[in-house]
Design a protein around this motif. Structure first.
Motif, PDB file in Angstrom:
ATOM      1  N   HIS A 163       0.827  -1.212   0.000  1.00  0.00           N
ATOM      2  CA  HIS A 163       0.000   0.000   0.000  1.00  0.00           C
ATOM      3  C   HIS A 163       0.856   1.255   0.000  1.00  0.00           C
ATOM      4  CE1 HIS A 163      -2.278   3.220   2.086  1.00  0.00           C
ATOM      5  NE2 HIS A 163      -3.297   2.773   1.379  1.00  0.00           N
ATOM      6  N   HIS A 164       1.810   1.312   0.916  1.00  0.00           N
ATOM      7  CA  HIS A 164       2.620   2.518   1.059  1.00  0.00           C
ATOM      8  C   HIS A 164       3.548   2.717  -0.142  1.00  0.00           C
ATOM      9  CE1 HIS A 164       0.855   2.759   4.879  1.00  0.00           C
ATOM     10  NE2 HIS A 164       1.916   2.899   5.659  1.00  0.00           N
ATOM     11  N   ALA A 165       4.109   1.640  -0.664  1.00  0.00           N
ATOM     12  CA  ALA A 165       5.003   1.773  -1.816  1.00  0.00           C
ATOM     13  C   ALA A 165       4.272   2.379  -3.012  1.00  0.00           C
ATOM     14  CB  ALA A 165       5.590   0.419  -2.190  1.00  0.00           C
ATOM     15  N   ALA A 166       3.007   2.021  -3.188  1.00  0.00           N
ATOM     16  CA  ALA A 166       2.237   2.580  -4.297  1.00  0.00           C
ATOM     17  C   ALA A 166       2.095   4.092  -4.160  1.00  0.00           C
ATOM     18  CB  ALA A 166       0.861   1.926  -4.360  1.00  0.00           C
ATOM     19  N   VAL A 167       2.018   4.587  -2.926  1.00  0.00           N
ATOM     20  CA  VAL A 167       1.937   6.030  -2.712  1.00  0.00           C
ATOM     21  C   VAL A 167       3.284   6.681  -3.006  1.00  0.00           C
ATOM     22  CG1 VAL A 167       1.523   7.838  -0.992  1.00  0.00           C
ATOM     23  CG2 VAL A 167       0.055   5.800  -1.058  1.00  0.00           C
ATOM     24  N   TYR A 168       4.360   6.125  -2.483  1.00  0.00           N
ATOM     25  CA  TYR A 168       5.680   6.723  -2.724  1.00  0.00           C
ATOM     26  C   TYR A 168       6.054   6.705  -4.206  1.00  0.00           C
ATOM     27  CZ  TYR A 168       6.838   7.292   2.214  1.00  0.00           C
ATOM     28  OH  TYR A 168       6.864   7.712   3.524  1.00  0.00           O
ATOM     29  N   ARG A 169       5.592   5.708  -4.949  1.00  0.00           N
ATOM     30  CA  ARG A 169       5.916   5.644  -6.379  1.00  0.00           C
ATOM     31  C   ARG A 169       5.290   6.783  -7.176  1.00  0.00           C
ATOM     32  NH1 ARG A 169       4.748   0.060  -6.027  1.00  0.00           N
ATOM     33  NH2 ARG A 169       2.803   0.408  -7.162  1.00  0.00           N
ATOM     34  N   ARG A 170       4.334   7.475  -6.609  1.00  0.00           N
ATOM     35  CA  ARG A 170       3.740   8.618  -7.302  1.00  0.00           C
ATOM     36  C   ARG A 170       4.747   9.759  -7.475  1.00  0.00           C
ATOM     37  NH1 ARG A 170      -1.658   9.599  -3.667  1.00  0.00           N
ATOM     38  NH2 ARG A 170      -2.597   7.504  -3.821  1.00  0.00           N
ATOM     39  N   PHE A 171       5.771   9.752  -6.635  1.00  0.00           N
ATOM     40  CA  PHE A 171       6.696  10.882  -6.590  1.00  0.00           C
ATOM     41  C   PHE A 171       8.034  10.512  -7.213  1.00  0.00           C
ATOM     42  CE2 PHE A 171       3.773  11.212  -3.000  1.00  0.00           C
ATOM     43  CZ  PHE A 171       3.243  12.478  -3.223  1.00  0.00           C
ATOM     44  N   ALA A 172       8.548  11.401  -8.026  1.00  0.00           N
ATOM     45  CA  ALA A 172       9.865  11.183  -8.630  1.00  0.00           C
ATOM     46  C   ALA A 172      10.930  11.132  -7.537  1.00  0.00           C
ATOM     47  CB  ALA A 172      10.177  12.304  -9.605  1.00  0.00           C
ATOM     48  N   PRO A 173      12.012  10.389  -7.761  1.00  0.00           N
ATOM     49  CA  PRO A 173      13.085  10.341  -6.769  1.00  0.00           C
ATOM     50  C   PRO A 173      13.569  11.738  -6.391  1.00  0.00           C
ATOM     51  CG  PRO A 173      13.430   8.660  -8.419  1.00  0.00           C
ATOM     52  CD  PRO A 173      12.275   9.497  -8.904  1.00  0.00           C
ATOM     53  N   GLY A 174      13.660  11.987  -5.098  1.00  0.00           N
ATOM     54  CA  GLY A 174      14.156  13.262  -4.604  1.00  0.00           C
ATOM     55  C   GLY A 174      13.200  14.424  -4.737  1.00  0.00           C
ATOM     56  N   SER A 175      11.937  14.173  -5.083  1.00  0.00           N
ATOM     57  CA  SER A 175      11.000  15.284  -5.298  1.00  0.00           C
ATOM     58  C   SER A 175      10.357  15.784  -4.009  1.00  0.00           C
ATOM     59  CB  SER A 175       9.913  14.876  -6.291  1.00  0.00           C
ATOM     60  OG  SER A 175       9.138  13.801  -5.795  1.00  0.00           O
ATOM     61  N   LEU A 176      10.489  15.029  -2.920  1.00  0.00           N
ATOM     62  CA  LEU A 176       9.979  15.461  -1.620  1.00  0.00           C
ATOM     63  C   LEU A 176      11.160  15.960  -0.790  1.00  0.00           C
ATOM     64  CD1 LEU A 176       7.589  12.439  -0.884  1.00  0.00           C
ATOM     65  CD2 LEU A 176       7.009  14.649  -1.919  1.00  0.00           C
ATOM     66  N   SER A 177      11.118  17.236  -0.421  1.00  0.00           N
ATOM     67  CA  SER A 177      12.292  17.794   0.253  1.00  0.00           C
ATOM     68  C   SER A 177      12.465  17.236   1.664  1.00  0.00           C
ATOM     69  CB  SER A 177      12.202  19.320   0.295  1.00  0.00           C
ATOM     70  OG  SER A 177      11.053  19.733   1.010  1.00  0.00           O
ATOM     71  N   ARG A 178      11.357  17.046   2.392  1.00  0.00           N
ATOM     72  CA  ARG A 178      11.457  16.454   3.732  1.00  0.00           C
ATOM     73  C   ARG A 178      10.149  15.751   4.064  1.00  0.00           C
ATOM     74  NH1 ARG A 178      14.979  15.887   7.418  1.00  0.00           N
ATOM     75  NH2 ARG A 178      16.422  17.191   6.240  1.00  0.00           N
ATOM     76  N   THR A 179      10.278  14.552   4.634  1.00  0.00           N
ATOM     77  CA  THR A 179       9.107  13.778   5.031  1.00  0.00           C
ATOM     78  C   THR A 179       9.232  13.386   6.494  1.00  0.00           C
ATOM     79  OG1 THR A 179      10.056  11.667   4.310  1.00  0.00           O
ATOM     80  CG2 THR A 179       8.777  12.911   2.684  1.00  0.00           C
ATOM     81  N   LEU A 180       8.098  12.983   7.067  1.00  0.00           N
ATOM     82  CA  LEU A 180       8.009  12.668   8.488  1.00  0.00           C
ATOM     83  C   LEU A 180       7.576  11.230   8.693  1.00  0.00           C
ATOM     84  CD1 LEU A 180       7.623  13.448  11.576  1.00  0.00           C
ATOM     85  CD2 LEU A 180       5.268  14.066  10.942  1.00  0.00           C
ATOM     86  N   GLU A 181       8.189  10.554   9.657  1.00  0.00           N
ATOM     87  CA  GLU A 181       7.676   9.305  10.209  1.00  0.00           C
ATOM     88  C   GLU A 181       7.373   9.582  11.676  1.00  0.00           C
ATOM     89  OE1 GLU A 181       6.006   5.784  10.226  1.00  0.00           O
ATOM     90  OE2 GLU A 181       6.896   6.659   8.412  1.00  0.00           O
ATOM     91  N   LEU A 182       6.098   9.750  11.994  1.00  0.00           N
ATOM     92  CA  LEU A 182       5.693  10.121  13.345  1.00  0.00           C
ATOM     93  C   LEU A 182       5.553   8.876  14.211  1.00  0.00           C
ATOM     94  CD1 LEU A 182       4.737  12.171  15.440  1.00  0.00           C
ATOM     95  CD2 LEU A 182       2.425  11.966  14.482  1.00  0.00           C
ATOM     96  N   GLY A 183       6.211   8.898  15.384  1.00  0.00           N
ATOM     97  CA  GLY A 183       6.192   7.738  16.261  1.00  0.00           C
ATOM     98  C   GLY A 183       6.869   6.554  15.617  1.00  0.00           C
ATOM     99  N   ALA A 184       8.056   6.779  15.099  1.00  0.00           N
ATOM    100  CA  ALA A 184       8.744   5.768  14.280  1.00  0.00           C
ATOM    101  C   ALA A 184       8.925   4.452  15.011  1.00  0.00           C
ATOM    102  CB  ALA A 184      10.099   6.300  13.819  1.00  0.00           C
ATOM    103  N   GLY A 185       9.149   4.507  16.335  1.00  0.00           N
ATOM    104  CA  GLY A 185       9.426   3.276  17.060  1.00  0.00           C
ATOM    105  C   GLY A 185      10.638   2.570  16.482  1.00  0.00           C
TER     106      GLY A 185
END
Length: 264
Positions: free
Chosen positions: A49-71
């Motif tokens: 599920h998550h990979a399909a979302v990330y594939r929408r974006f070209a490599p390096g096109s998101l300047s900063r992303t968050l993993e909240l409560g990464a554990g």
């Protein structure tokens, strides 16, 4: 709007909130042993599920992303390793922060190799080596209350808001901070345990949780997001019995300007 399936009180007879648990003593080794020492069907579903979302974006096109409560869960961080130039793993637990920093500094446990192989098979833009994908991760000790509104292009949260409190209002507050952590038009990506009551890891203490279902998620996210999509994974019988009935996967956007251009 009425809250569907509101949580009941914990063992103490009162609703426990996040501050009532000692998150610094989170049992990292037991948690990993129960959930992440091998690739479970649930993990495969979340990663797909998550990979399909990330594939929408070209490599390096998101300047900063968050993993909240990464554990101590590394695979959400792996998945961001192509699209994101910088990944903030925000985590309140001292024990989990130590684990994350040790993994990044001294090498990734071999048990994570099948997870990364699956991530890369679904997103060939990821680097050949897991360590290279995780090189963009910055581990920050903090909570949802520390997030700066609009700081991220994409925010991810996996098995967090429903697993840290029995109070639906506090669950809602964590989700609200999560939504507002992305800029207008930014992407939101999350996984929730469905209807999970307060739970144990191994033989340790009971940790507070807020049993949520799809109507509960819609009650929280419909007023705050656009393009909301929720899908469900069946209960994973290969995992310990935590009392859940499955996993709910969410993707949405914060209302506002269009999101970053997706990969063509």
């Amino acid at each position: 709007m009425n809250v569907p399936n509101p949580p009941g009180p914990g063992e103490t007879g009162r609703i426990r909130r996040n501050r009532d648990a000692d998150w610094n003593a989170w049992p990292v080794d037991a948690y990993l042993a129960e959930n992440y020492r091998r690739l479970h069907p649930c993990d495969i579903g979340v990663i797909r599920h998550h990979a399909a979302v990330y594939r929408r974006f070209a490599p390096g096109s998101l300047s900063r992303t968050l993993e909240l409560g990464a554990g101590p869960n590394l695979y959400p961080l792996m998945l961001a390793g192509a699209a994101s130039l910088g990944i903030d793993a925000v985590e309140p637990s001292a024990a989990s922060v130590r684990y994350l920093r040790a993994q990044l500094a001294h090498g990734i446990d071999d048990s994570w190799a099948p997870f990364y192989a699956l991530c890369r098979s679904l997103d060939p833009a990821l680097p050949d080596r897991c360590a290279d994908a995780l090189r963009r991760v910055r581990v920050l000790r903090g909570t949802a209350a520390d997030l700066v509104p609009g700081a991220y292009d994409l925010a991810s949260m996996n098995f967090v808001a429903e697993s840290v409190t029995e109070d639906f209002d506090e669950f809602t507050a964590v989700c609200d901070a999560f939504v507002h952590s992305v800029r207008p038009g930014g992407t939101l990506l999350a996984a929730f345990m469905e209807r999970m009551p307060s739970y144990r890891i191994g033989t340790g203490p009971v940790w507070p949780a807020c049993p949520v279902d799809e109507p509960a998620l819609r009650a929280v996210f419909v007023p705050r997001t656009t393009g909301l999509r929720i899908t469900r994974l069946a209960k994973d019988r290969t995992l310990p019995e935590y009392g859940d009935t499955g996993v709910l996967l969410l993707v949405a956007e914060r209302p506002g300007a269009p999101a970053a251009p997706a990969q063509g």
